[in-house]
Design a protein around this motif. Structure first.
Motif, short mmCIF file in Angstrom:
data_model
loop_
_atom_site.label_atom_id
_atom_site.label_comp_id
_atom_site.label_asym_id
_atom_site.label_seq_id
_atom_site.Cartn_x
_atom_site.Cartn_y
_atom_site.Cartn_z
N GLY A 61 0.73 -1.16 -0.15
CA GLY A 61 -0.15 -0.05 0.03
C GLY A 61 0.76 1.18 -0.08
N ALA A 62 1.74 1.29 0.85
CA ALA A 62 2.63 2.52 0.91
C ALA A 62 3.44 2.86 -0.43
CB ALA A 62 3.59 2.42 2.13
N CYS A 63 3.69 1.70 -0.93
CA CYS A 63 4.47 1.72 -2.29
C CYS A 63 3.61 2.55 -3.41
CB CYS A 63 4.99 0.54 -2.55
SG CYS A 63 5.65 0.27 -4.47
N LEU A 64 2.25 1.61 -3.28
CA LEU A 64 1.45 2.31 -4.29
C LEU A 64 0.71 3.48 -4.20
CD1 LEU A 64 0.35 1.43 -6.94
CD2 LEU A 64 -1.60 0.17 -5.51
N ARG A 65 0.51 4.01 -2.91
CA ARG A 65 0.15 5.21 -2.54
C ARG A 65 1.11 6.37 -3.12
NH1 ARG A 65 -1.25 2.96 2.46
NH2 ARG A 65 0.37 4.05 3.55
N ALA A 66 2.48 6.00 -2.99
CA ALA A 66 3.42 7.07 -3.25
C ALA A 66 3.49 7.23 -4.88
CB ALA A 66 5.01 6.50 -2.84
N LYS A 67 3.10 5.94 -5.41
CA LYS A 67 3.08 5.97 -6.97
C LYS A 67 1.94 6.95 -7.35
CE LYS A 67 5.84 1.95 -7.67
NZ LYS A 67 7.27 2.43 -8.18
N CYS A 68 0.78 6.63 -6.89
CA CYS A 68 -0.32 7.46 -6.96
C CYS A 68 -0.31 8.98 -6.80
CB CYS A 68 -1.45 7.23 -6.02
SG CYS A 68 -2.26 5.31 -6.82
N ASP A 69 0.64 9.36 -5.71
CA ASP A 69 1.02 10.70 -5.57
C ASP A 69 1.77 11.28 -6.80
OD1 ASP A 69 -0.19 10.85 -3.10
OD2 ASP A 69 1.48 10.47 -1.85
N GLU A 70 2.65 10.42 -7.31
CA GLU A 70 3.60 10.88 -8.42
C GLU A 70 2.61 10.81 -9.74
OE1 GLU A 70 6.79 8.08 -8.59
OE2 GLU A 70 7.37 8.62 -6.49
#
Length: 156
Positions: free
Chosen positions: A110-119
């Motif tokens: 989740g943290a990895c994917l949330r960071a990618k969503c922010d980008e």
């Protein structure tokens, strides 16, 4: 040479129509996992750190029933997605997820994917649309299950 998880993600109905670049980002956050029967993938109230694409086996989504023990709200099987709490603050599980048999799944961090969503806000929008529909489905299943359990023998 190790194989990538991208073909598994691409072939999953939940990600149908997702752009290739978004699938590549998703793949970077994914790992294969196995859970023996009887183990918990997640527990209600604990930090929601991932979601799971169920490949084989079954996962019971449970809530604690007052004086009744665990109440199975829904049982997920191959092709289903377990977990949306990783996306929505405060990132805590709303259900227990227990393997009712051996489960093979793809776990997406989740943290990895949330960071990618922010980008990439387009990715974030696509995932929010898909997970909002999943959350609505789970809430409806919970509502129906509770009506069945607590509505018997009660007049309205």
């Amino acid at each position: 040479m190790p194989q990538t998880l991208e073909p598994l993600l691409r072939g999953h109905k939940f990600f149908a129509g997702l752009a290739d670049d978004h699938l590549a980002l998703l793949t970077g956050c994914a790992a294969n996992v196995v859970f023996p029967a009887g183990t918990f993938l997640f527990r209600e109230g604990e930090p929601a750190t991932a979601f799971f694409l169920i490949r084989d086996g079954g996962v019971a989504l449970e809530i604690a029933g007052a004086g009744r023990g665990a109440l199975v709200v829904q049982t997920l099987t191959a092709g289903d997605v377990a977990g949306f709490s990783w996306l929505i603050e405060p990132h805590r599980w709303e259900f227990d997820g227990r393997a009712v048999e051996r489960v093979r799944a793809v776990q997406v961090d989740g943290a990895c994917l949330r960071a990618k969503c922010d980008e990439d806000p387009r990715l974030g929008y696509e995932l929010m649309r898909r997970f909002a529909a999943l959350a609505t489905s789970r809430l409806q299943a919970t509502r129906l299950q509770l009506m069945d359990v607590y509505g018997r023998g009660h007049d309205r």
